[in-house]
Design a protein around this motif. Structure first.
Motif, mmCIF file in Angstrom:
data_model
loop_
_atom_site.group_PDB
_atom_site.id
_atom_site.type_symbol
_atom_site.label_atom_id
_atom_site.label_comp_id
_atom_site.label_asym_id
_atom_site.label_seq_id
_atom_site.Cartn_x
_atom_site.Cartn_y
_atom_site.Cartn_z
ATOM 1 N N ARG A 168 0.814 -1.209 0.000
ATOM 2 C CA ARG A 168 0.000 0.000 0.000
ATOM 3 C C ARG A 168 0.854 1.269 0.000
ATOM 4 O O ARG A 168 1.860 1.345 0.738
ATOM 5 N N PRO A 169 0.492 2.258 -0.780
ATOM 6 C CA PRO A 169 1.225 3.531 -0.797
ATOM 7 C C PRO A 169 1.272 4.156 0.594
ATOM 8 O O PRO A 169 0.284 4.169 1.329
ATOM 9 N N GLY A 170 2.458 4.639 0.970
ATOM 10 C CA GLY A 170 2.651 5.279 2.261
ATOM 11 C C GLY A 170 3.068 4.334 3.363
ATOM 12 O O GLY A 170 3.586 4.776 4.401
ATOM 13 N N GLU A 171 2.874 3.025 3.174
ATOM 14 C CA GLU A 171 3.237 2.049 4.199
ATOM 15 C C GLU A 171 4.724 1.716 4.127
ATOM 16 O O GLU A 171 5.334 1.741 3.060
ATOM 17 N N VAL A 172 5.307 1.397 5.302
ATOM 18 C CA VAL A 172 6.708 1.008 5.393
ATOM 19 C C VAL A 172 6.787 -0.500 5.586
ATOM 20 O O VAL A 172 6.089 -1.060 6.452
ATOM 21 N N TYR A 173 7.628 -1.152 4.790
ATOM 22 C CA TYR A 173 7.809 -2.601 4.863
ATOM 23 C C TYR A 173 9.288 -2.895 5.106
ATOM 24 O O TYR A 173 10.162 -2.351 4.420
ATOM 25 N N SER A 174 9.545 -3.776 6.066
ATOM 26 C CA SER A 174 10.930 -4.124 6.374
ATOM 27 C C SER A 174 11.358 -5.329 5.555
ATOM 28 O O SER A 174 10.538 -6.177 5.184
ATOM 29 N N GLY A 175 12.665 -5.403 5.313
ATOM 30 C CA GLY A 175 13.205 -6.531 4.568
ATOM 31 C C GLY A 175 12.937 -7.866 5.242
ATOM 32 O O GLY A 175 12.462 -8.811 4.596
ATOM 33 N N PRO A 176 13.216 -7.998 6.557
ATOM 34 C CA PRO A 176 12.961 -9.286 7.226
ATOM 35 C C PRO A 176 11.498 -9.708 7.189
ATOM 36 O O PRO A 176 11.193 -10.889 7.012
ATOM 37 N N ALA A 177 10.572 -8.749 7.340
ATOM 38 C CA ALA A 177 9.154 -9.099 7.321
ATOM 39 C C ALA A 177 8.735 -9.601 5.938
ATOM 40 O O ALA A 177 7.996 -10.589 5.819
ATOM 41 N N LEU A 178 9.197 -8.944 4.889
ATOM 42 C CA LEU A 178 8.880 -9.397 3.531
ATOM 43 C C LEU A 178 9.542 -10.733 3.231
ATOM 44 O O LEU A 178 8.972 -11.585 2.539
ATOM 45 N N ALA A 179 10.767 -10.915 3.752
ATOM 46 C CA ALA A 179 11.462 -12.187 3.544
ATOM 47 C C ALA A 179 10.680 -13.337 4.168
ATOM 48 O O ALA A 179 10.550 -14.417 3.571
ATOM 49 N N GLU A 180 10.129 -13.108 5.365
ATOM 50 C CA GLU A 180 9.322 -14.146 6.011
ATOM 51 C C GLU A 180 8.055 -14.414 5.205
ATOM 52 O O GLU A 180 7.618 -15.565 5.076
ATOM 53 N N ARG A 181 7.497 -13.371 4.627
ATOM 54 C CA ARG A 181 6.288 -13.528 3.823
ATOM 55 C C ARG A 181 6.545 -14.390 2.596
ATOM 56 O O ARG A 181 5.700 -15.219 2.216
ATOM 57 N N PHE A 182 7.714 -14.206 1.957
ATOM 58 C CA PHE A 182 8.035 -14.960 0.750
ATOM 59 C C PHE A 182 8.785 -16.257 1.036
ATOM 60 O O PHE A 182 9.029 -17.044 0.119
ATOM 61 N N GLY A 183 9.178 -16.472 2.286
ATOM 62 C CA GLY A 183 9.880 -17.697 2.634
ATOM 63 C C GLY A 183 11.304 -17.748 2.127
ATOM 64 O O GLY A 183 11.796 -18.826 1.757
#
Length: 281
Positions: free
Chosen positions: A97-112
């Motif tokens: 979503r525009p304006g939201e901050v996403y961390s690398g570790p959180a996205l990494a966990e999401r994609f496995g």
């Protein structure tokens, strides 16, 4: 008793022999050929020189740097590419979503996967202007406005419309007919209702049309602008609404445009191109 027989120059025979022998010794010492090394010694020295980056005698290196040994290919690039494609799809669909901050570790966990290919993919998106780096937090999805979308549509029209009209006058019908599968692929993608699938098919069709101009720089610039025009606006709203019906209508503009190009109807081509870019797709 005589010490030796005198020669015509008043020199005895013994003295002449001594002088000749001295001259011979001097000549031998002056023109002596250095002792040559054995073949094994030469090979060992040549191998030692190669080990430190030297060259065989007779080669002119002129101070060239020593080349490093080849390193094994890194296999992570395929993972990075898959993550990049997934993140781009998430941007188009609004999952990021525009304006939201996403961390690398959180996205990494999401994609496995590990965090490294995710960070590399996000850095690529930062270079493309899709996200921005937030120190010690991660990446923020860039917020886009209606004004920015309109500006992107205008720039795309300035670049692509003149090229398409020029190609319409110069490219033979059979080459346009060769793009029929790509135009039909956009219709199928639109019918699926998946905006990410349609975005990919849409870019493929436009890139193939521009590629007929034979200018790869043009194709690259236009594709980047096209990708930016497909990102969602603030609030997650897709450009042009993004409903299934709207995607199908936009896709059918591709097939109609191709029909006009094959027929060589420049008036229809001009009208369809203008309408297509006004729709920001």
């Amino acid at each position: 008793m005589k010490q030796g027989t005198q020669g015509s120059a008043g020199t005895t025979t013994g003295e002449a022999a001594a002088v000749a022998e001295a001259a011979a010794r001097t000549a031998r010492s002056r023109y002596r050929v250095p002792a040559q090394p054995a073949a094994g010694d030469a090979d060992r020295r040549r191998d030692a020189g190669a080990a430190v980056g030297g060259s065989a005698r007779g080669e002119h290196t002129h101070g060239e740097p020593v080349l490093p040994r080849p390193r094994p290919a890194v296999q992570r690039s395929s993972v990075r590419g898959q993550i990049l494609a997934a993140l781009r799809s998430a941007l188009v669909t609004g999952d990021l979503r525009p304006g939201e901050v996403y961390s690398g570790p959180a996205l990494a966990e999401r994609f496995g996967v590990s965090a490294t290919p995710v960070r590399e993919a996000m850095q690529q998106l930062a270079q493309e202007g899709a996200v921005e780096v937030v120190p010690n937090r991660g990446f923020r999805v860039v917020e886009r406005s209606e004004r920015e979308l309109a500006e992107l549509a205008e720039v795309r029209a300035l670049i692509e419309v003149p090229v398409m009209l020029r190609l319409a006058r110069t490219v033979p019908a059979e080459r346009w007919a060769g793009l029929r599968p790509l135009a039909e692929a956009t219709v199928r993608a639109a019918s699926s209702g998946c905006r990410a699938t349609y975005a990919e098919a849409d870019r493929a069709f436009h890139s193939a049309v521009l590629a007929l101009a034979g200018n790869q720089q043009l194709v690259g610039v236009a594709e980047e602008l096209h990708r930016r025009a497909q990102w969602p606006l603030v609030g997650g709203n897709a450009p042009g609404g993004g409903t299934r019906a709207e995607l199908i209508a936009d896709a059918h503009e591709h097939t109609a445009l191709l029909d006009a190009l094959i027929a060589g109807d420049l008036d229809v081509v001009r009208a369809l191109v203008g309408e297509h870019f006004n729709g920001a797709e």
